[in-house]
Design an enzyme around this catalytic site. Structure first.
Site, PDB file in Angstrom:
ATOM      1  N   CYS A 335       0.801  -1.231   0.000  1.00  0.00           N
ATOM      2  CA  CYS A 335       0.000   0.000   0.000  1.00  0.00           C
ATOM      3  C   CYS A 335       0.839   1.291   0.000  1.00  0.00           C
ATOM      4  O   CYS A 335       0.546   2.192  -0.791  1.00  0.00           O
ATOM      5  CB  CYS A 335      -0.987   0.022   1.152  1.00  0.00           C
ATOM      6  SG  CYS A 335      -1.244  -1.525   1.992  1.00  0.00           S
ATOM      7  N   ARG A 364       6.877 -11.024   5.781  1.00  0.00           N
ATOM      8  CA  ARG A 364       6.459 -10.786   7.163  1.00  0.00           C
ATOM      9  C   ARG A 364       7.100 -11.842   8.048  1.00  0.00           C
ATOM     10  O   ARG A 364       7.108 -13.024   7.716  1.00  0.00           O
ATOM     11  CB  ARG A 364       4.937 -10.845   7.283  1.00  0.00           C
ATOM     12  CG  ARG A 364       4.298  -9.687   6.538  1.00  0.00           C
ATOM     13  CD  ARG A 364       2.798  -9.660   6.683  1.00  0.00           C
ATOM     14  NE  ARG A 364       2.233  -8.703   5.737  1.00  0.00           N
ATOM     15  CZ  ARG A 364       0.953  -8.602   5.452  1.00  0.00           C
ATOM     16  NH1 ARG A 364       0.087  -9.406   6.047  1.00  0.00           N
ATOM     17  NH2 ARG A 364       0.521  -7.709   4.578  1.00  0.00           N
ATOM     18  N   GLN A 382       0.921 -11.113  -2.861  1.00  0.00           N
ATOM     19  CA  GLN A 382      -0.493 -10.748  -2.789  1.00  0.00           C
ATOM     20  C   GLN A 382      -0.996 -10.377  -4.180  1.00  0.00           C
ATOM     21  O   GLN A 382      -0.267  -9.750  -4.945  1.00  0.00           O
ATOM     22  CB  GLN A 382      -0.672  -9.535  -1.877  1.00  0.00           C
ATOM     23  CG  GLN A 382      -0.319  -9.802  -0.429  1.00  0.00           C
ATOM     24  CD  GLN A 382      -0.479  -8.546   0.407  1.00  0.00           C
ATOM     25  OE1 GLN A 382       0.047  -7.502   0.065  1.00  0.00           O
ATOM     26  NE2 GLN A 382      -1.208  -8.658   1.500  1.00  0.00           N
ATOM     27  N   ASP A 384      -2.637  -7.964  -5.129  1.00  0.00           N
ATOM     28  CA  ASP A 384      -3.032  -6.731  -4.478  1.00  0.00           C
ATOM     29  C   ASP A 384      -3.527  -5.693  -5.482  1.00  0.00           C
ATOM     30  O   ASP A 384      -3.122  -5.701  -6.643  1.00  0.00           O
ATOM     31  CB  ASP A 384      -1.798  -6.172  -3.755  1.00  0.00           C
ATOM     32  CG  ASP A 384      -2.162  -5.475  -2.461  1.00  0.00           C
ATOM     33  OD1 ASP A 384      -3.364  -5.363  -2.169  1.00  0.00           O
ATOM     34  OD2 ASP A 384      -1.231  -5.049  -1.746  1.00  0.00           O
ATOM     35  N   HIS A 386      -5.013  -1.321  -5.204  1.00  0.00           N
ATOM     36  CA  HIS A 386      -5.523  -0.212  -4.414  1.00  0.00           C
ATOM     37  C   HIS A 386      -6.305   0.707  -5.321  1.00  0.00           C
ATOM     38  O   HIS A 386      -5.825   1.085  -6.391  1.00  0.00           O
ATOM     39  CB  HIS A 386      -4.369   0.515  -3.724  1.00  0.00           C
ATOM     40  CG  HIS A 386      -3.684  -0.356  -2.728  1.00  0.00           C
ATOM     41  ND1 HIS A 386      -2.526  -1.027  -2.987  1.00  0.00           N
ATOM     42  CD2 HIS A 386      -4.059  -0.717  -1.466  1.00  0.00           C
ATOM     43  CE1 HIS A 386      -2.193  -1.756  -1.934  1.00  0.00           C
ATOM     44  NE2 HIS A 386      -3.106  -1.594  -0.994  1.00  0.00           N
ATOM     45  N   LYS A 470     -14.885  -3.044   6.374  1.00  0.00           N
ATOM     46  CA  LYS A 470     -14.411  -3.991   5.355  1.00  0.00           C
ATOM     47  C   LYS A 470     -15.408  -5.113   5.106  1.00  0.00           C
ATOM     48  O   LYS A 470     -16.354  -5.301   5.878  1.00  0.00           O
ATOM     49  CB  LYS A 470     -13.068  -4.566   5.758  1.00  0.00           C
ATOM     50  CG  LYS A 470     -13.123  -5.377   7.038  1.00  0.00           C
ATOM     51  CD  LYS A 470     -11.792  -6.045   7.317  1.00  0.00           C
ATOM     52  CE  LYS A 470     -11.853  -6.753   8.662  1.00  0.00           C
ATOM     53  NZ  LYS A 470     -10.747  -7.637   8.906  1.00  0.00           N
ATOM     54  N   HIS A 516      -8.387  -1.225  -0.359  1.00  0.00           N
ATOM     55  CA  HIS A 516      -7.427  -2.314  -0.548  1.00  0.00           C
ATOM     56  C   HIS A 516      -8.263  -3.532  -0.927  1.00  0.00           C
ATOM     57  O   HIS A 516      -9.286  -3.777  -0.287  1.00  0.00           O
ATOM     58  CB  HIS A 516      -6.692  -2.703   0.728  1.00  0.00           C
ATOM     59  CG  HIS A 516      -6.097  -1.576   1.511  1.00  0.00           C
ATOM     60  ND1 HIS A 516      -4.747  -1.374   1.592  1.00  0.00           N
ATOM     61  CD2 HIS A 516      -6.662  -0.619   2.275  1.00  0.00           C
ATOM     62  CE1 HIS A 516      -4.503  -0.344   2.380  1.00  0.00           C
ATOM     63  NE2 HIS A 516      -5.648   0.138   2.807  1.00  0.00           N
TER      64      HIS A 516
HETATM   65 ZN   LIG Z   1      -3.161  -2.398   0.870  1.00  0.00          ZN
END
Ligand SMILES: [Zn+2]
Ligand SMILES: [Zn+2]
Length: 648
Positions: A335, A364, A382, A384, A386, A470, A516
């Protein structure tokens, strides 16, 4: 009289001192037979606890999570009783219920428990259970509790941390244990139980403390429930993604490379690539733009995002440069990088929404004991993206993301899923960042999107993150296990921290809202779940190879090659097994590899330009002889059935 509010909102007036069981009886005999535990004003109590104030009561049966918890925790008392009977001088510590069953941590002293003891322990537990002993709570003073447990340093430590006047024991049969409560009415309803395993466990989870023995067990109200559970466990073992990943040569781990860092083998990498291409194609249609960002970022970036303050101490520690003293972090999320991409130039409301997507690899730190196959790793990718939009665009953006997620689930054979909408706790407004007006708008947008898209959803108050509401998707796999998959998360925090702006129609600067979203979650976790859900029999469009050509002997090598070429012309992925092995052996190996189609070629097939087709897992059915054209048509039709085109 006192007033008892039930979950459906109805209020019952009952005599002061009545019990949850009395309330159950007043509702129906059936409920009274099945109710096994209760909570009163959110506190776990027994069905025999006297109610002396107004309040809200929830009654639980075996079918409720809380009911199972009481059932399993109560069984742990009986197990502790039997362990004390069988092993003299052991010290009991704690025995909670867990997701599936319960455990008890015991200091066995000079005794040792082995698999050979399990059966006699189980038999004795069931024998005691049949005697229908009531579980009864008893208040004790701190001094008395300390005296009773003077030879047990673990219980002494627990009691020392409790306040005098709040300490209770639970009695059943001739056994008692220090316990806060939450038991079934009596042992009689425990009809089946099994000791699952023993393992080492440090007292209070701290490796500086003494190692205890953790005895795991599970119990049920019916013998059949236990049988079903054990069968499910066996099936889960067969489908374990770590086992299948090895057999299908998809991924591996190397101690030299490092724990929790998966290595994707050629077949696994091809599978991943196929999933990525599938999502990229749909995302392109949905107006996403692909970006690429580095695997590390300056520490400052994460100080700005707030991640450093929150997770810094528990993350991989900064990487420093030799001469300039710079500090970088392995990217824990994409992000902040995407916020900086947004910040490259000024935007007008007419430019929004901007949707940046990246298959971004993040790192992580997880403790080595927490690592598990592909579901708990230290490096993962991910899917991912945004979305930066105006508050007014949230509604339609949310619906678009849900469409995409549903398309993904549908194409991969996940039909059984639910959604959870996490909203604010209205009693604690200070916990949340962002204006009340924006929160209301976002929560309304999510709920209306979930409703309009026909999702089976629940709303959970107080489950929202501090930075926004969310929507989470939970899928049930073929074994009925729940997995959390894709998330769609609204964020008011990062746009603030990165000072993101756009120029509105009023010519003033405004903050965009950020969404996200990741339909798969991560490639690693998703592939693990898909493996366990399908037992390795992925949807045909996703299989590494869709067919294997098995020649009856080396004589037919040239024909096998010709078949392969024809299949490739029809965009069917295939390979040839031309080894000098018996056809029986070739078939067996192809079955283990979960090859969807086996195409056997010999003299007859070569003469007629056909293949003899055998389907994976259908040995009894006999082969069908068809032309390559006919076979290709069947394959492509089956693919078209699951893999629909994404329509915006
Ligand atoms: Zn994010
Ligand atoms: Zn207890």
């Amino acid at each position: 009289m006192i007033k008892i509010t039930l979950p459906d909102g109805s209020v019952k007036e009952i005599a002061n001192g009545s019990t949850p069981m009395d309330v159950a009886k007043s509702i129906s005999e059936g409920l009274a037979r099945n109710v096994i535990s209760a909570t009163f004003n959110g506190i776990t109590i027994e069905t025999s606890t006297e109610l002396t104030t107004d309040g809200s009561l929830i009654l639980y049966t075996w079918n409720d999570k809380d009911g199972k918890k009481a059932f399993w925790h109560s069984t742990s008392h009986v197990m502790a009783q039997v362990l004390e009977e069988k092993f003299k001088g052991i010290k009991l510590t704690l025995g909670p219920a867990i997701e599936n069953g319960f455990y008890y941590d015991v200091d066995f002293g000079d005794n040792k428990i082995t698999d050979a003891d399990f059966k006699s322990i189980e038999d004795r537990i069931l024998e005691i259970s049949r005697e229908k002993h009531e579980f009864k709570m008893r208040a004790v003073s701190k001094a008395e509790a300390l005296e009773v447990y003077r030879n047990n340093e673990y219980k002494t430590e627990l009691i020392s941390n409790l306040e005098d006047g709040t300490i209770t024991f639970c009695d059943h049969s001739n056994f008692f244990d220090l316990c806060r409560g939450g038991h079934i009415p009596n042992t009689g309803i425990i009809k089946a139980m099994k000791i699952m395993s023993v393992a080492g466990a440090y007292w209070r989870g701290d490796e500086k403390n003494k190692q205890l023995t953790r005895v795991y067990g599970i119990s049920f109200p019916k013998q059949k429930d236990l049988t079903d559970y054990l069968e499910l466990l066996e099936e889960a073992k067969r489908r374990d993604h770590r086992k299948l990943g090895k057999e299908l040569e998809l991924f591996a781990f190397s101690q030299k490379v490092g724990q929790g860092l998966p290595l994707w083998l050629p077949k696994g990498a091809a599978l991943r690539d196929r999933l990525e291409q599938f999502l990229k194609k749909a995302q392109k249609k949905a107006g996403y733009e692909q970006v690429v960002t580095p695997h590390i970022g300056q520490k400052e970036l994460y100080v700005t995002s707030g991640h450093y303050a929150k997770y810094g101490a528990d993350s991989f520690q900064p990487i420093t440069t030799p001469a300039e003293g710079e500090e970088f972090l392995l990217k824990p999320m994409n992000c902040p990088h995407h916020c900086e991409i947004y910040n490259i130039k000024p935007w007008s409301y007419k430019d929004l929404p901007k949707r940046y997507a990246e298959f971004g690899t993040v790192y992580r730190y997880e403790q080595s004991g927490e690592l598990h196959g592909l579901t708990r790793v230290r490096g993962f990718t991910q899917d991912d993206a945004h979305i930066f939009c105006t508050p007014d665009q949230l509604d339609s953006e949310f619906k678009k993301v849900i469409d995409l997620v549903l398309y993904v689930f549908g194409s991969l054979g996940f039909e059984n899923f639910t959604a959870q909408v996490s909203v604010r706790d209205l009693d604690n407004p200070d916990k949340y960042i962002g204006s009340v007006e924006n929160w209301e708008k976002a929560e309304k947008a999510i709920i209306s999107a979930a409703h309009d898209k026909g999702l089976n959803y629940v709303i959970e108050s107080g489950e929202a993150a501090f930075y926004g509401p969310k929507l989470d998707f939970m899928v049930k796999d073929a074994l009925g296990r729940s997995w959390q998959l894709g998330t769609i998360q609204v964020d008011y925090n990062l746009p603030e921290r990165f000072e993101l702006t756009y120029k509105g129609a009023d010519d003033k600067l405004h903050r965009p809202v950020m969404i996200h979203r990741a339909p798969f979650g991560s490639m690693e976790r998703f592939i693990a779940i898909l493996l366990e859900h399908t037992a390795g029999n992925f949807p045909l469009w996703l299989m590494p190879e869709q067919a294997i050509i098995l020649s009856l002997s080396e004589k037919y090598e040239n024909y096998a090659k010709k078949v392969l070429e024809l299949l490739e012309n029809h965009e069917i992925r295939a390979l040839i097994d031309n080894r000098n092995e018996t056809i029986g052996k070739k078939i067996r190996e192809a079955e283990v590899q979960k090859m969807p189609f086996m195409l056997i070629v010999g003299e007859e097939e070569e003469k007629n330009g056909t293949v003899s087709v055998r389907r994976h897992g259908q040995e009894g059915k006999g082969n069908i002889t068809v032309t390559i054209e006919e076979f290709s048509k069947v394959v492509n039709e089956e693919i078209a059935k699951t893999l629909k085109t994404f329509e915006v």
